[in-house]
Design a protein around this motif. Structure first.
Motif, PDB file in Angstrom:
ATOM      1  N   UNK A 139       8.874   9.031   9.939  1.00 46.26           N
ATOM      2  CA  UNK A 139      10.367   8.757  10.426  1.00 46.26           C
ATOM      3  C   UNK A 139      11.182   9.612   9.903  1.00 46.26           C
ATOM      4  N   UNK A 140      11.196  10.166   8.684  1.00 48.00           N
ATOM      5  CA  UNK A 140      12.310  11.075   8.074  1.00 48.00           C
ATOM      6  C   UNK A 140      12.222  12.155   8.945  1.00 48.00           C
ATOM      7  N   UNK A 141      11.008  12.670   9.181  1.00 44.81           N
ATOM      8  CA  UNK A 141      10.897  14.265  10.183  1.00 44.81           C
ATOM      9  C   UNK A 141      11.474  13.782  11.481  1.00 44.81           C
ATOM     10  N   UNK A 142      11.718  12.489  12.064  1.00 45.78           N
ATOM     11  CA  UNK A 142      12.238  12.171  13.289  1.00 45.78           C
ATOM     12  C   UNK A 142      13.946  11.929  13.137  1.00 45.78           C
ATOM     13  N   UNK A 146       6.959  -4.532   8.277  1.00 45.91           N
ATOM     14  CA  UNK A 146       6.563  -5.070   7.139  1.00 45.91           C
ATOM     15  C   UNK A 146       5.054  -5.403   7.343  1.00 45.91           C
ATOM     16  N   UNK A 147       4.362  -5.350   6.156  1.00 47.45           N
ATOM     17  CA  UNK A 147       2.724  -5.841   5.988  1.00 47.45           C
ATOM     18  C   UNK A 147       3.075  -7.186   5.974  1.00 47.45           C
ATOM     19  N   UNK A 148       2.192  -8.211   6.466  1.00 48.82           N
ATOM     20  CA  UNK A 148       2.126  -9.469   6.302  1.00 48.82           C
ATOM     21  C   UNK A 148       1.734  -9.980   4.757  1.00 48.82           C
ATOM     22  N   UNK A 149       0.591  -9.283   4.281  1.00 48.20           N
ATOM     23  CA  UNK A 149       0.134  -9.648   3.026  1.00 48.20           C
ATOM     24  C   UNK A 149       0.830  -8.522   2.038  1.00 48.20           C
ATOM     25  N   UNK A 150       1.725  -9.335   1.382  1.00 46.58           N
ATOM     26  CA  UNK A 150       2.104  -8.484   0.017  1.00 46.58           C
ATOM     27  C   UNK A 150       2.495  -9.557  -1.122  1.00 46.58           C
ATOM     28  N   UNK A 200      15.087   6.441   5.555  1.00 47.75           N
ATOM     29  CA  UNK A 200      14.351   5.261   5.439  1.00 47.75           C
ATOM     30  C   UNK A 200      14.096   4.686   3.950  1.00 47.75           C
ATOM     31  N   UNK A 201      14.175   3.341   3.938  1.00 45.38           N
ATOM     32  CA  UNK A 201      14.168   2.737   2.564  1.00 45.38           C
ATOM     33  C   UNK A 201      12.739   2.195   2.342  1.00 45.38           C
ATOM     34  N   UNK A 202      12.252   1.960   1.282  1.00 50.70           N
ATOM     35  CA  UNK A 202      11.240   1.650   0.975  1.00 50.70           C
ATOM     36  C   UNK A 202      10.829   0.526  -0.099  1.00 50.70           C
ATOM     37  N   UNK A 224       0.949  -1.105  -0.262  1.00 50.24           N
ATOM     38  CA  UNK A 224      -0.035   0.020   0.006  1.00 50.24           C
ATOM     39  C   UNK A 224       1.097   1.172  -0.101  1.00 50.24           C
ATOM     40  N   UNK A 225       0.771   1.931  -1.162  1.00 50.84           N
ATOM     41  CA  UNK A 225       1.882   3.149  -1.070  1.00 50.84           C
ATOM     42  C   UNK A 225       1.646   4.115  -0.084  1.00 50.84           C
ATOM     43  N   UNK A 226       0.201   4.439   0.106  1.00 51.81           N
ATOM     44  CA  UNK A 226      -0.005   5.491   0.991  1.00 51.81           C
ATOM     45  C   UNK A 226       0.545   5.158   2.331  1.00 51.81           C
ATOM     46  N   UNK A 227       0.454   3.985   2.786  1.00 51.12           N
ATOM     47  CA  UNK A 227       1.000   3.491   4.004  1.00 51.12           C
ATOM     48  C   UNK A 227       2.622   3.633   4.115  1.00 51.12           C
ATOM     49  N   UNK A 228       3.013   3.186   3.073  1.00 51.07           N
ATOM     50  CA  UNK A 228       4.474   3.495   2.939  1.00 51.07           C
ATOM     51  C   UNK A 228       5.068   4.843   3.033  1.00 51.07           C
ATOM     52  N   UNK A 229       4.292   5.541   2.173  1.00 54.03           N
ATOM     53  CA  UNK A 229       4.633   7.051   1.993  1.00 54.03           C
ATOM     54  C   UNK A 229       4.392   7.974   3.712  1.00 54.03           C
ATOM     55  N   UNK A 230       3.071   7.393   4.227  1.00 56.74           N
ATOM     56  CA  UNK A 230       2.927   8.216   5.395  1.00 56.74           C
ATOM     57  C   UNK A 230       4.064   7.719   6.658  1.00 56.74           C
TER      58      UNK A 230
END
Length: 93
Positions: free
Chosen positions: A21-24, A51-55, A28-30, A10-16
């Motif tokens: 984390x970058x703000x902190x 990691x997500x479990x369903x990919x 970050x690698x995606x 889910x690209x939105x989850x990765x992006x958020x």
């Protein structure tokens, strides 16, 4: 600087998560599937995997098993929108 790998299709989850984390101050690698995540782990100094479990390609469960076998000290956090108690227990094993 610590490096976090986020693996989710889910690209939105990765992006958020990446922005948070970058703000902190983290690097970050995606990855958008388990195969891409494994390649990044194998070729980079990763300090934490989320990691997500369903990919597609390689599931999060498969990725966790590979990490546990090859990088037993690498911490992993599993996320899923389809969790059950059985899924949680299996992932912990």
């Amino acid at each position: 600087m610590s490096t976090i790998l986020i693996a989710d299709d889910e690209k939105n989850i990765v992006s958020g998560l990446k922005m948070s984390f970058e703000d902190e101050g983290y690097s970050v690698l995606a990855a958008y599937d388990g195969i891409e995540a494994w390649d990044l782990i194998s070729n980079n100094n990763v300090d934490l995997v989320i990691t997500d479990l369903r990919m597609p390609g390689m599931t999060g469960d498969e990725l966790i098993r590979k990490i546990s076998s090859s990088y037993p000290m690498l911490p992993v956090i599993a996320l899923t929108g389809h969790g059950t108690i059985e899924t949680a227990v299996e992932s912990m094993r």
